[in-house]
Motif scaffolding. Structure first.
Motif, PDB file in Angstrom:
ATOM      1  N   LYS A 149       0.816  -1.208   0.000  1.00 31.11           N
ATOM      2  CA  LYS A 149       0.000   0.000   0.000  1.00 31.11           C
ATOM      3  C   LYS A 149       0.852   1.261   0.000  1.00 31.11           C
ATOM      4  CE  LYS A 149      -4.001  -2.104   2.283  1.00 31.11           C
ATOM      5  NZ  LYS A 149      -4.800  -2.163   3.534  1.00 31.11           N
ATOM      6  N   ARG A 150       1.992   1.199   0.700  1.00 30.38           N
ATOM      7  CA  ARG A 150       2.883   2.363   0.765  1.00 30.38           C
ATOM      8  C   ARG A 150       3.762   2.494  -0.468  1.00 30.38           C
ATOM      9  NH1 ARG A 150       5.690   4.637   5.208  1.00 30.38           N
ATOM     10  NH2 ARG A 150       7.116   5.320   3.570  1.00 30.38           N
ATOM     11  N   GLY A 151       3.803   1.461  -1.297  1.00 29.16           N
ATOM     12  CA  GLY A 151       4.696   1.484  -2.442  1.00 29.16           C
ATOM     13  C   GLY A 151       6.137   1.189  -2.079  1.00 29.16           C
ATOM     14  N   ILE A 152       6.348   0.512  -0.953  1.00 26.49           N
ATOM     15  CA  ILE A 152       7.692   0.135  -0.511  1.00 26.49           C
ATOM     16  C   ILE A 152       8.037  -1.236  -1.083  1.00 26.49           C
ATOM     17  CG2 ILE A 152       9.130  -0.439   1.498  1.00 26.49           C
ATOM     18  CD1 ILE A 152       7.322   1.503   3.123  1.00 26.49           C
ATOM     19  N   THR A 153       9.160  -1.328  -1.752  1.00 30.85           N
ATOM     20  CA  THR A 153       9.626  -2.606  -2.282  1.00 30.85           C
ATOM     21  C   THR A 153      10.304  -3.398  -1.172  1.00 30.85           C
ATOM     22  OG1 THR A 153       9.884  -1.757  -4.529  1.00 30.85           O
ATOM     23  CG2 THR A 153      11.234  -3.657  -3.937  1.00 30.85           C
ATOM     24  N   VAL A 154      10.096  -4.708  -1.177  1.00 33.13           N
ATOM     25  CA  VAL A 154      10.732  -5.601  -0.199  1.00 33.13           C
ATOM     26  C   VAL A 154      11.482  -6.688  -0.948  1.00 33.13           C
ATOM     27  CG1 VAL A 154      10.394  -7.170   1.752  1.00 33.13           C
ATOM     28  CG2 VAL A 154       8.876  -5.193   1.470  1.00 33.13           C
ATOM     29  N   VAL A 155      12.754  -6.834  -0.616  1.00 28.97           N
ATOM     30  CA  VAL A 155      13.551  -7.939  -1.171  1.00 28.97           C
ATOM     31  C   VAL A 155      14.177  -8.711  -0.015  1.00 28.97           C
ATOM     32  CG1 VAL A 155      14.047  -6.770  -3.356  1.00 28.97           C
ATOM     33  CG2 VAL A 155      15.613  -6.482  -1.427  1.00 28.97           C
ATOM     34  N   ASN A 156      14.453  -9.985  -0.251  1.00 25.08           N
ATOM     35  CA  ASN A 156      15.163 -10.787   0.747  1.00 25.08           C
ATOM     36  C   ASN A 156      16.308 -11.540   0.083  1.00 25.08           C
ATOM     37  OD1 ASN A 156      13.672 -12.782  -0.630  1.00 25.08           O
ATOM     38  ND2 ASN A 156      13.438 -14.019   1.225  1.00 25.08           N
TER      39      ASN A 156
ATOM     40  N   HIS B 254      13.603 -13.727  -8.011  1.00 26.20           N
ATOM     41  CA  HIS B 254      13.272 -14.589  -6.871  1.00 26.20           C
ATOM     42  C   HIS B 254      13.480 -13.882  -5.534  1.00 26.20           C
ATOM     43  CE1 HIS B 254      17.607 -14.960  -7.063  1.00 26.20           C
ATOM     44  NE2 HIS B 254      17.624 -15.595  -5.916  1.00 26.20           N
ATOM     45  N   CYS B 255      14.184 -12.751  -5.528  1.00 24.73           N
ATOM     46  CA  CYS B 255      14.411 -11.986  -4.301  1.00 24.73           C
ATOM     47  C   CYS B 255      13.258 -11.039  -3.987  1.00 24.73           C
ATOM     48  CB  CYS B 255      15.687 -11.153  -4.416  1.00 24.73           C
ATOM     49  SG  CYS B 255      17.192 -12.096  -4.717  1.00 24.73           S
ATOM     50  N   VAL B 256      12.383 -10.791  -4.933  1.00 22.49           N
ATOM     51  CA  VAL B 256      11.374  -9.741  -4.797  1.00 22.49           C
ATOM     52  C   VAL B 256      10.130 -10.276  -4.098  1.00 22.49           C
ATOM     53  CG1 VAL B 256       9.975  -8.035  -6.001  1.00 22.49           C
ATOM     54  CG2 VAL B 256      12.235  -8.669  -6.903  1.00 22.49           C
ATOM     55  N   ALA B 257       9.827  -9.707  -2.932  1.00 21.28           N
ATOM     56  CA  ALA B 257       8.619 -10.090  -2.190  1.00 21.28           C
ATOM     57  C   ALA B 257       7.477  -9.105  -2.434  1.00 21.28           C
ATOM     58  CB  ALA B 257       8.924 -10.173  -0.698  1.00 21.28           C
ATOM     59  N   VAL B 258       7.803  -7.819  -2.467  1.00 24.21           N
ATOM     60  CA  VAL B 258       6.796  -6.774  -2.698  1.00 24.21           C
ATOM     61  C   VAL B 258       7.395  -5.747  -3.655  1.00 24.21           C
ATOM     62  CG1 VAL B 258       5.351  -4.986  -1.654  1.00 24.21           C
ATOM     63  CG2 VAL B 258       5.878  -7.072  -0.358  1.00 24.21           C
ATOM     64  N   HIS B 259       6.611  -5.366  -4.633  1.00 21.61           N
ATOM     65  CA  HIS B 259       7.059  -4.284  -5.522  1.00 21.61           C
ATOM     66  C   HIS B 259       5.883  -3.728  -6.286  1.00 21.61           C
ATOM     67  CE1 HIS B 259       9.549  -1.765  -7.948  1.00 21.61           C
ATOM     68  NE2 HIS B 259       9.006  -2.269  -9.044  1.00 21.61           N
ATOM     69  N   ASP B 260       5.919  -2.410  -6.518  1.00 19.94           N
ATOM     70  CA  ASP B 260       4.935  -1.732  -7.358  1.00 19.94           C
ATOM     71  C   ASP B 260       3.508  -1.985  -6.867  1.00 19.94           C
ATOM     72  OD1 ASP B 260       4.269  -0.023  -9.402  1.00 19.94           O
ATOM     73  OD2 ASP B 260       4.169  -1.607 -10.921  1.00 19.94           O
ATOM     74  N   GLY B 261       3.357  -1.988  -5.534  1.00 22.88           N
ATOM     75  CA  GLY B 261       2.027  -2.149  -4.972  1.00 22.88           C
ATOM     76  C   GLY B 261       1.492  -3.560  -4.981  1.00 22.88           C
ATOM     77  N   ARG B 262       2.353  -4.534  -5.245  1.00 20.53           N
ATOM     78  CA  ARG B 262       1.910  -5.921  -5.387  1.00 20.53           C
ATOM     79  C   ARG B 262       2.785  -6.852  -4.542  1.00 20.53           C
ATOM     80  NH1 ARG B 262       1.802  -9.477 -11.008  1.00 20.53           N
ATOM     81  NH2 ARG B 262       1.436 -11.478 -10.024  1.00 20.53           N
ATOM     82  N   ILE B 263       2.161  -7.826  -3.929  1.00 18.11           N
ATOM     83  CA  ILE B 263       2.891  -8.864  -3.197  1.00 18.11           C
ATOM     84  C   ILE B 263       3.219  -9.978  -4.179  1.00 18.11           C
ATOM     85  CG2 ILE B 263       2.792 -10.562  -1.338  1.00 18.11           C
ATOM     86  CD1 ILE B 263       0.819  -8.690   0.108  1.00 18.11           C
ATOM     87  N   TRP B 264       4.525 -10.194  -4.372  1.00 18.70           N
ATOM     88  CA  TRP B 264       4.968 -11.194  -5.349  1.00 18.70           C
ATOM     89  C   TRP B 264       5.207 -12.564  -4.728  1.00 18.70           C
ATOM     90  CZ3 TRP B 264       5.827 -10.515 -10.677  1.00 18.70           C
ATOM     91  CH2 TRP B 264       5.516  -9.232 -11.136  1.00 18.70           C
TER      92      TRP B 264
END
Length: 365
Positions: A107-114, A352-362
């Motif tokens: 919702k905040r537009g924050i990208t999450v990678v692990n 494969h590292c991307v959990a959240v990006h561009d308003g979407r949970i991957w």
């Protein structure tokens, strides 16, 4: 231009490189837990605030000016991120990220990678170390010979250490694996090579259908002599192993948790060991970390007359710790952050590292 995800997904994984906030000429990174190991050299311009350790009540103040926050196991809550208006990227320097509020970040537009799969070999090896230590009761034997002359007096400790008879050998073991991601599959491979008699892969609890190659969780609990917990912590796995599950197990069963705290109910496990429902247990994780005497039923304060938990081994969330893991974590973290900054999260080596990006949970875990 915007790039289409390489697997044909209809979603858009990354648009152009993210614009810096007004008055910023480079990214500002806040590294909250540098105590574990340093970062790899980063190839993009940045400033950085590095903290060896961060307490929960220090997070909000420390990240307030960050565009990128790097965390390991500390829980960066939405209330903390509310105080960071310029935050663009939350980089988890670990595989597990069950604590991340992905809906908030989307919702905040924050990208999450692990950093997925960085520690597979190390954690698999740690599982085996815990298995042998519990099954052979190595810690108990070691304590006896360090603190008494019982071995000298009796010439053998076998009856004292194993009053119900000798321990199982590998070729007698039925291994039940709960969680069949990359880690579960690697442990399965190692145990097959060691010669385990049989390996059962647990189906999800409550599943209506059992997939090919899987076994109902209830049957895994009934049949296994060693149970390996390697599933992610999620709403449906908290207290997955509780009193009812422990009561199903054989008296020769051992339970080993190298996943996350809270999946095995700590009070129930302590009770099962004290009352002799199962043979032994080990965990590398606790519900609340760090821990010590009196902080969990698994670590009683014996100096204040709390009853000891027999044949229970606790290690300090170190299963991941190896030179190879650290190198993997550093490199994956560097590559994922760099790909975000340069607008390359669509890269098949990074996706494969991307959990959240561009308003979407991957991905959820």
């Amino acid at each position: 231009m915007t790039a289409l995800a390489p697997n044909g997904d209809s979603g858009w994984l990354q648009q152009e490189p993210p614009a810096l906030p007004p008055s910023y000429d480079k990214h500002h990174i806040v590294f909250l837990e540098a105590v574990h190991f340093p970062l790899a050299k980063l190839p993009f311009p940045y400033t950085i605030d590095t903290y060896s350790k961060t307490k929960p009540d220090e997070i909000a103040e420390r990240i307030k000016n960050a565009t990128i926050v790097i965390a390991n196991v500390i829980d960066v809550k939405p209330s903390d991120m509310d105080n960071a208006p310029h935050l663009q990227l939350l980089a988890i320097l670990a595989t597990g990220m069950g604590w991340v509020d992905k809906e908030y970040c989307a919702k905040r537009g924050i990208t999450v990678v692990n950093t997925p799969a960085a520690n597979i070999d190390a954690v698999s090896e740690h599982f085996l170390a815990l298995y042998f230590a519990v099954r052979k009761r190595i810690g108990i034997v070691d304590e006896i010979v360090h603190t008494s002359d019982d071995w000298i007096q009796t010439n053998s400790l076998t009856k004292r250490v194993w009053p119900l008879g000798p321990p199982l050998g590998i070729k007698q073991e039925i291994l039940g694996i709960i969680g069949y991601g990359a880690l579960g599959k690697n442990i399965e491979c190692l145990c097959k090579m060691l010669g385990f008699k049989e390996i059962l892969i647990a189906e999800r609890k409550g599943a209506k259908e059992v997939r090919e190659g899987r076994t109902r969780l209830e049957d895994v609990l009934l049949r296994s002599t060693t149970i390996c917990v390697v599933c992610p912590r999620a709403l449906d796995t908290i207290n997955l192993i509780d009193e009812a599950e422990l009561e199903r197990m054989k008296p020769e069963t051992i339970v080993i948790n190298v996943a996350r705290g809270g999946i095995v109910n700590e009070a129930a496990l302590a009770k099962a060991l004290k009352e002799g429902w199962i043979f032994g247990a080990a965990t590398d994780v606790l519900d609340n970390e760090p821990g010590g005497p009196g902080t969990t039923p698994l670590l009683p304060d014996v100096e204040n007359d709390e009853e000891e938990v027999p044949n229970m081994i606790v290690t300090t969330h170190v299963a991941w710790f190896s030179g190879a893991t650290i190198e993997n974590l550093q490199n994956i973290n560097r590559d994922a952050m760099t790909a975000y900054v340069e607008g390359r999260l669509y890269d098949s080596k990074i996706k494969h590292c991307v959990a959240v990006h561009d308003g979407r949970i991957w991905k959820e875990s």
